[in-house]
Design a protein around this motif. Structure first.
Motif, PDB file in Angstrom:
ATOM      1  N   LYS A 289     -12.385 -13.856  23.860  1.00  0.00           N
ATOM      2  CA  LYS A 289     -12.810 -15.266  24.607  1.00  0.00           C
ATOM      3  C   LYS A 289     -13.445 -14.655  25.814  1.00  0.00           C
ATOM      4  CE  LYS A 289      -9.836 -18.852  23.521  1.00  0.00           C
ATOM      5  NZ  LYS A 289      -8.749 -19.843  24.033  1.00  0.00           N
ATOM      6  N   ALA A 290     -13.348 -13.727  26.864  1.00  0.00           N
ATOM      7  CA  ALA A 290     -13.957 -13.427  27.918  1.00  0.00           C
ATOM      8  C   ALA A 290     -15.253 -12.678  27.576  1.00  0.00           C
ATOM      9  CB  ALA A 290     -13.001 -12.060  28.622  1.00  0.00           C
ATOM     10  N   VAL A 291     -15.240 -11.780  26.369  1.00  0.00           N
ATOM     11  CA  VAL A 291     -16.356 -11.148  25.955  1.00  0.00           C
ATOM     12  C   VAL A 291     -17.602 -12.519  25.321  1.00  0.00           C
ATOM     13  CG1 VAL A 291     -17.521 -10.113  23.965  1.00  0.00           C
ATOM     14  CG2 VAL A 291     -15.367  -9.284  25.013  1.00  0.00           C
ATOM     15  N   MET A 292     -17.049 -13.306  24.804  1.00  0.00           N
ATOM     16  CA  MET A 292     -17.974 -14.436  24.383  1.00  0.00           C
ATOM     17  C   MET A 292     -18.455 -15.344  25.677  1.00  0.00           C
ATOM     18  SD  MET A 292     -18.627 -15.112  21.437  1.00  0.00           S
ATOM     19  CE  MET A 292     -19.403 -16.574  21.897  1.00  0.00           C
ATOM     20  N   ALA A 293     -17.560 -15.594  26.702  1.00  0.00           N
ATOM     21  CA  ALA A 293     -18.150 -16.074  27.971  1.00  0.00           C
ATOM     22  C   ALA A 293     -19.169 -15.404  28.575  1.00  0.00           C
ATOM     23  CB  ALA A 293     -16.873 -16.435  28.912  1.00  0.00           C
ATOM     24  N   LYS A 294     -18.803 -13.925  28.612  1.00  0.00           N
ATOM     25  CA  LYS A 294     -19.844 -13.147  29.298  1.00  0.00           C
ATOM     26  C   LYS A 294     -21.146 -13.167  28.636  1.00  0.00           C
ATOM     27  CE  LYS A 294     -20.191  -8.284  30.574  1.00  0.00           C
ATOM     28  NZ  LYS A 294     -19.827  -7.201  30.104  1.00  0.00           N
ATOM     29  N   ALA A 295     -21.391 -13.490  27.448  1.00  0.00           N
ATOM     30  CA  ALA A 295     -22.658 -13.318  26.585  1.00  0.00           C
ATOM     31  C   ALA A 295     -23.212 -14.693  27.089  1.00  0.00           C
ATOM     32  CB  ALA A 295     -22.103 -13.456  25.017  1.00  0.00           C
ATOM     33  N   TYR A 296     -22.747 -15.589  27.545  1.00  0.00           N
ATOM     34  CA  TYR A 296     -23.502 -16.592  28.093  1.00  0.00           C
ATOM     35  C   TYR A 296     -24.029 -16.466  29.463  1.00  0.00           C
ATOM     36  CZ  TYR A 296     -22.464 -19.636  24.101  1.00  0.00           C
ATOM     37  OH  TYR A 296     -22.424 -19.985  22.801  1.00  0.00           O
ATOM     38  N   LEU A 297     -23.529 -15.373  30.182  1.00  0.00           N
ATOM     39  CA  LEU A 297     -24.133 -14.825  31.360  1.00  0.00           C
ATOM     40  C   LEU A 297     -25.717 -14.018  31.303  1.00  0.00           C
ATOM     41  CD1 LEU A 297     -20.947 -13.954  33.528  1.00  0.00           C
ATOM     42  CD2 LEU A 297     -22.470 -16.293  33.864  1.00  0.00           C
ATOM     43  N   LEU A 298     -25.703 -13.724  30.055  1.00  0.00           N
ATOM     44  CA  LEU A 298     -26.919 -12.543  29.621  1.00  0.00           C
ATOM     45  C   LEU A 298     -27.935 -13.481  29.277  1.00  0.00           C
ATOM     46  CD1 LEU A 298     -24.778  -9.943  28.134  1.00  0.00           C
ATOM     47  CD2 LEU A 298     -25.662  -9.844  30.453  1.00  0.00           C
ATOM     48  N   ASN A 299     -29.093 -12.846  29.306  1.00  0.00           N
ATOM     49  CA  ASN A 299     -30.389 -13.389  28.771  1.00  0.00           C
ATOM     50  C   ASN A 299     -30.616 -12.662  27.370  1.00  0.00           C
ATOM     51  OD1 ASN A 299     -32.997 -14.270  27.933  1.00  0.00           O
ATOM     52  ND2 ASN A 299     -33.872 -13.733  29.821  1.00  0.00           N
ATOM     53  N   PRO A 300     -30.353 -13.613  26.400  1.00  0.00           N
ATOM     54  CA  PRO A 300     -30.953 -13.119  24.910  1.00  0.00           C
ATOM     55  C   PRO A 300     -32.349 -12.377  25.001  1.00  0.00           C
ATOM     56  CG  PRO A 300     -30.115 -15.156  24.970  1.00  0.00           C
ATOM     57  CD  PRO A 300     -30.218 -15.020  26.142  1.00  0.00           C
TER      58      PRO A 300
ATOM     59  N   GLY B 232     -22.982  -1.116   6.175  1.00  0.00           N
ATOM     60  CA  GLY B 232     -24.433  -1.774   5.909  1.00  0.00           C
ATOM     61  C   GLY B 232     -24.319  -3.333   5.866  1.00  0.00           C
ATOM     62  N   LYS B 233     -23.273  -3.827   5.870  1.00  0.00           N
ATOM     63  CA  LYS B 233     -23.041  -5.192   5.814  1.00  0.00           C
ATOM     64  C   LYS B 233     -23.516  -6.011   7.100  1.00  0.00           C
ATOM     65  CE  LYS B 233     -19.291  -6.344   2.817  1.00  0.00           C
ATOM     66  NZ  LYS B 233     -17.785  -5.640   2.787  1.00  0.00           N
ATOM     67  N   GLU B 234     -24.485  -6.974   7.121  1.00  0.00           N
ATOM     68  CA  GLU B 234     -24.650  -7.766   8.242  1.00  0.00           C
ATOM     69  C   GLU B 234     -23.738  -8.584   8.923  1.00  0.00           C
ATOM     70  OE1 GLU B 234     -28.539 -10.342   8.895  1.00  0.00           O
ATOM     71  OE2 GLU B 234     -27.154 -11.584   7.910  1.00  0.00           O
ATOM     72  N   GLU B 235     -23.658  -8.339  10.005  1.00  0.00           N
ATOM     73  CA  GLU B 235     -22.657  -8.900  10.852  1.00  0.00           C
ATOM     74  C   GLU B 235     -23.062  -9.530  12.375  1.00  0.00           C
ATOM     75  OE1 GLU B 235     -19.416  -6.690  13.066  1.00  0.00           O
ATOM     76  OE2 GLU B 235     -20.280  -4.838  12.099  1.00  0.00           O
ATOM     77  N   ALA B 236     -22.416 -10.379  13.057  1.00  0.00           N
ATOM     78  CA  ALA B 236     -23.216 -11.001  14.397  1.00  0.00           C
ATOM     79  C   ALA B 236     -22.018 -10.332  15.595  1.00  0.00           C
ATOM     80  CB  ALA B 236     -23.232 -12.449  14.173  1.00  0.00           C
ATOM     81  N   LEU B 237     -22.781 -10.009  16.430  1.00  0.00           N
ATOM     82  CA  LEU B 237     -21.901  -9.446  17.678  1.00  0.00           C
ATOM     83  C   LEU B 237     -22.420 -10.340  19.001  1.00  0.00           C
ATOM     84  CD1 LEU B 237     -21.693  -5.602  17.573  1.00  0.00           C
ATOM     85  CD2 LEU B 237     -19.871  -7.193  16.767  1.00  0.00           C
ATOM     86  N   PRO B 238     -21.330 -10.615  19.586  1.00  0.00           N
ATOM     87  CA  PRO B 238     -21.931 -11.520  20.930  1.00  0.00           C
ATOM     88  C   PRO B 238     -22.788 -10.427  21.870  1.00  0.00           C
ATOM     89  CG  PRO B 238     -19.634 -11.483  20.819  1.00  0.00           C
ATOM     90  CD  PRO B 238     -20.138 -10.506  19.930  1.00  0.00           C
ATOM     91  N   ILE B 239     -23.967 -10.864  22.450  1.00  0.00           N
ATOM     92  CA  ILE B 239     -24.915  -9.968  22.998  1.00  0.00           C
ATOM     93  C   ILE B 239     -24.040  -8.964  24.203  1.00  0.00           C
ATOM     94  CG2 ILE B 239     -26.963 -10.773  22.390  1.00  0.00           C
ATOM     95  CD1 ILE B 239     -27.154 -12.241  25.197  1.00  0.00           C
ATOM     96  N   SER B 240     -22.965  -9.571  24.710  1.00  0.00           N
ATOM     97  CA  SER B 240     -22.118  -9.082  25.794  1.00  0.00           C
ATOM     98  C   SER B 240     -21.490  -7.724  25.342  1.00  0.00           C
ATOM     99  CB  SER B 240     -21.276 -10.072  26.468  1.00  0.00           C
ATOM    100  OG  SER B 240     -20.329 -10.515  25.348  1.00  0.00           O
ATOM    101  N   MET B 241     -21.578  -7.524  23.910  1.00  0.00           N
ATOM    102  CA  MET B 241     -20.738  -6.209  23.512  1.00  0.00           C
ATOM    103  C   MET B 241     -21.859  -5.122  23.370  1.00  0.00           C
ATOM    104  SD  MET B 241     -18.080  -7.649  20.605  1.00  0.00           S
ATOM    105  CE  MET B 241     -17.635  -5.886  20.071  1.00  0.00           C
TER     106      MET B 241
END
Length: 106
Positions: free
Chosen positions: A43-54, A92-101
């Protein structure tokens, strides 16, 4: 319990939320609550993602995965605060990571 979406929070509120989650995670870790600790950390990693600029993350670029030394992620595209792509050493499988990672390669 805070029911406000991270996307609706101010930078200050996000920083407060991250601090709160990290404190709860620390306590869970001390009490040996492994799964609770993992959920709070995520959850902290997710919240941190919203502090970054995509916009700071580029399609086609390769980033190091934070907390996973030697693991790299190639971004195909971004959707909100998620980078979609694949792990360089993965299956090789597509996945999504929060940008904070994701961390830029030095």
């Amino acid at each position: 319990m805070n029911d406000i979406r991270y996307s609706k929070m101010t930078q200050y509120e996000l920083n407060q939320e991250i601090a709160s989650l990290k404190e709860k995670a620390r306590k869970a870790e001390q009490l040996g609550m492994v799964s609770e600790f993992a959920v709070l950390e995520r959850k902290a990693v997710m919240a941190k993602a919203y502090l970054l600029n995509p916009d700071d993350f580029k399609s086609g670029e390769i980033y190091q995965i934070e907390g996973d030394p030697g693991s790299y992620f190639k971004v195909d595209y971004l959707n909100g605060v998620f980078a979609w792509g694949f792990r360089m050493n993965g299956d090789g499988k597509e996945e999504a990571l929060p940008i904070s990672m994701l961390t830029e390669l030095k």
